[in-house]
Design an enzyme around this catalytic site. Structure first.
Site, short mmCIF file in Angstrom:
data_model
loop_
_atom_site.label_atom_id
_atom_site.label_comp_id
_atom_site.label_asym_id
_atom_site.label_seq_id
_atom_site.Cartn_x
_atom_site.Cartn_y
_atom_site.Cartn_z
N HIS A 193 0.99 -1.25 -0.09
CA HIS A 193 0.09 -0.13 -0.15
C HIS A 193 0.94 1.11 0.02
O HIS A 193 1.87 1.09 0.59
CB HIS A 193 -0.84 -0.20 1.14
CG HIS A 193 -1.86 1.11 1.24
ND1 HIS A 193 -1.34 2.47 1.84
CD2 HIS A 193 -3.32 1.19 1.18
CE1 HIS A 193 -2.43 3.24 1.66
NE2 HIS A 193 -3.77 2.51 1.34
N ASP A 319 -11.42 1.92 -0.04
CA ASP A 319 -10.61 2.96 0.77
C ASP A 319 -11.31 4.00 1.75
O ASP A 319 -10.47 4.85 1.81
CB ASP A 319 -9.64 3.80 -0.49
CG ASP A 319 -8.50 4.13 0.03
OD1 ASP A 319 -7.98 3.54 1.09
OD2 ASP A 319 -7.75 4.77 -0.87
C1 1DF Z 1 -4.92 9.12 1.17
C2 1DF Z 1 -5.22 8.03 0.43
C3 1DF Z 1 -4.22 8.89 2.47
C4 1DF Z 1 -4.98 6.87 0.78
C5 1DF Z 1 -3.87 7.36 2.69
O1 1DF Z 1 -3.47 7.16 4.04
C6 1DF Z 1 -4.50 6.32 2.11
C7 1DF Z 1 -5.22 10.35 1.16
C8 1DF Z 1 -2.79 7.94 4.91
O2 1DF Z 1 -6.23 10.75 0.52
O3 1DF Z 1 -4.35 11.27 1.46
O4 1DF Z 1 -4.29 5.12 2.40
N1 1DF Z 1 -5.28 5.75 -0.09
O5 1DF Z 1 -4.98 4.56 -0.06
O6 1DF Z 1 -5.60 6.29 -1.36
MN MN Z 2 -5.37 3.05 1.16
#
Ligand code: 1DF
Ligand code: MN
Length: 359
Positions: A193, A319
């Site tokens: 991830h 998500d």
């Molecule tokens: C964000 C997106 C932040 C995801 C995340 O973890 C995350 C974001 C801090 O939108 O800033 O896991 N993501 O998986 O797209």
């Molecule tokens: Mn994520």
């Protein structure tokens, strides 16, 4: 992507012929947040963590307040959000960067282990709604291998989430081999991830506003995946499954070029590290890589993933709480793919690869 009419109600229970299993859903623990915010405050966080958690941890915007509250909840709020969007089951993982930004390895291991125990308790409370992914601490690979064993055998979890690089180091490096071996031996999918790019990669991305989920995440995580795919990892561990979110971080779109240039590089012996492998990149994408559509409820991309990787390797993810848009679930229900493919996408691929057992 624009405005579309609400087409149908979202209900759990399989009224459309499939359950919806969301496979990249995030939670946090108080002590994890505290530890990361302390790093940020003390100026000890890397630039990516500082950018991400300096924002999510302290901003008072509507988005960040919602996300903070929802990350910490593994109870009624989350169940209600799932009910409202027709999500039957969530595969939950400790949010990015997990404990990987933390410098004190003993502290990091304690936070990861207690997060696993905390998640286990929530899964026991909602056994038909929540399933767990194991949190590890790659800073100590031998300990992580032990925690993977505990996570599978004692906690009944279904895979591991590693939040990409660990202080600029990547899972193809020899020091992390115990983690790869444990995933292969225990048959645990390895979900790589994103987190923010490491300091020696992030360059001008923060100034440009591009280090996070908008772009930097995919640039760095796809780089991580390419390192895995070009250094013999899947020849050493032919059964290992690497999961990538966000439309496989773009790799299937680029596959022809990646493969062509990889073969050309091997033939010309341009780089000592790029050695012949047993198979080409297309083979590994169709045998060792799984994709989710987290953050990408976008029919053209999902159709491409299915075409390039095969219909057994592409899975649904929301998500939550970073992305919580009920209409996106409706768009996925309306994907222009066959009914059987849709059931694989929403339900049975996740059951198969993460061993969730069918309901
Ligand atoms: C964000 C997106 C932040 C995801 C995340 O973890 C995350 C974001 C801090 O939108 O800033 O896991 N993501 O998986 O797209
Ligand atoms: Mn994520």
């Amino acid at each position: 992507m624009g405005e579309r009419a609400v087409t149908h109600e979202l209900k759990t229970g399989g009224d459309r012929g499939y359950l919806r299993i969301a496979t990249e859903e995030a939670f946090a623990t108080e002590e994890q947040m505290d530890a990361i915010l302390r790093l940020v405050r003390e100026g000890k966080a890397d630039k990516g963590t500082k950018s991400l958690w300096g924002f999510y941890g302290t901003s008072s915007s509507e988005r960040t307040t919602f996300i903070r509250e929802r990350l910490l909840d593994l109870g009624p709020l989350r169940i209600q959000a799932m009910d409202e969007t027709g999500i039957d089951k969530a595969l939950l993982a400790l949010t990015s960067p997990g404990v990987q930004s933390i410098h004190d390895v003993e502290e990091a291991k304690g936070i990861a282990r207690r997060a696993n125990d905390h998640l286990k308790a929530a899964c026991e409370k909602y056994p038909d709604r929540f399933h767990g992914m194991i949190a590890i601490c790659p800073q100590d690979a031998e300990w992580s291998a032990e925690e993977l064993k505990r996570g599978k055998e004692e906690l009944g979890f279904h895979g591991v989430q590693v939040n990409s690089h660990t202080h600029g180091h990547y899972l193809d490096e020899e020091q992390f081999d115990p983690i790869l071996r444990a995933c292969a031996d225990l048959d645990l999918p390895l979900y790589i991830h994103p987190q923010g790019p490491p300091d020696d990669m992030i360059g001008g991305m923060v100034d440009a506003g591009l280090d996070g989920a908008i772009f930097g995440f995919a640039a760095e995580t796809s780089y991580h995946a390419m390192r895995m795919l070009t250094t013999g990892v899947f020849d050493r561990y032919p059964s290992l499954q690497m999961v990538l979110g966000h439309g496989c971080e773009g790799l299937p779109f680029w596959l022809y070029r990646l493969n062509y240039m990889h073969q050309a590089g091997i033939r010309s012996r341009r780089y000592p590290r790029l050695k012949p492998q047993l198979h080409n990149l297309q083979y590994y994408l169709r045998n060792n890589v799984l994709a989710t559509n987290s953050g990408l409820p976008f029919a053209p991309a999902i159709k491409l993933l299915i075409e390039v990787m095969g219909e057994d390797r592409v899975m649904y993810a929301m998500d939550y709480p970073y992305e919580y848009v009920p209409d996106e679930v409706r768009w996925m229900d309306d994907l222009p793919i066959g009914d059987e493919q849709k059931k694989k996408f929403f339900q049975t691929n996740a059951e198969r690869w993460f061993k969730l057992g069918s309901a």
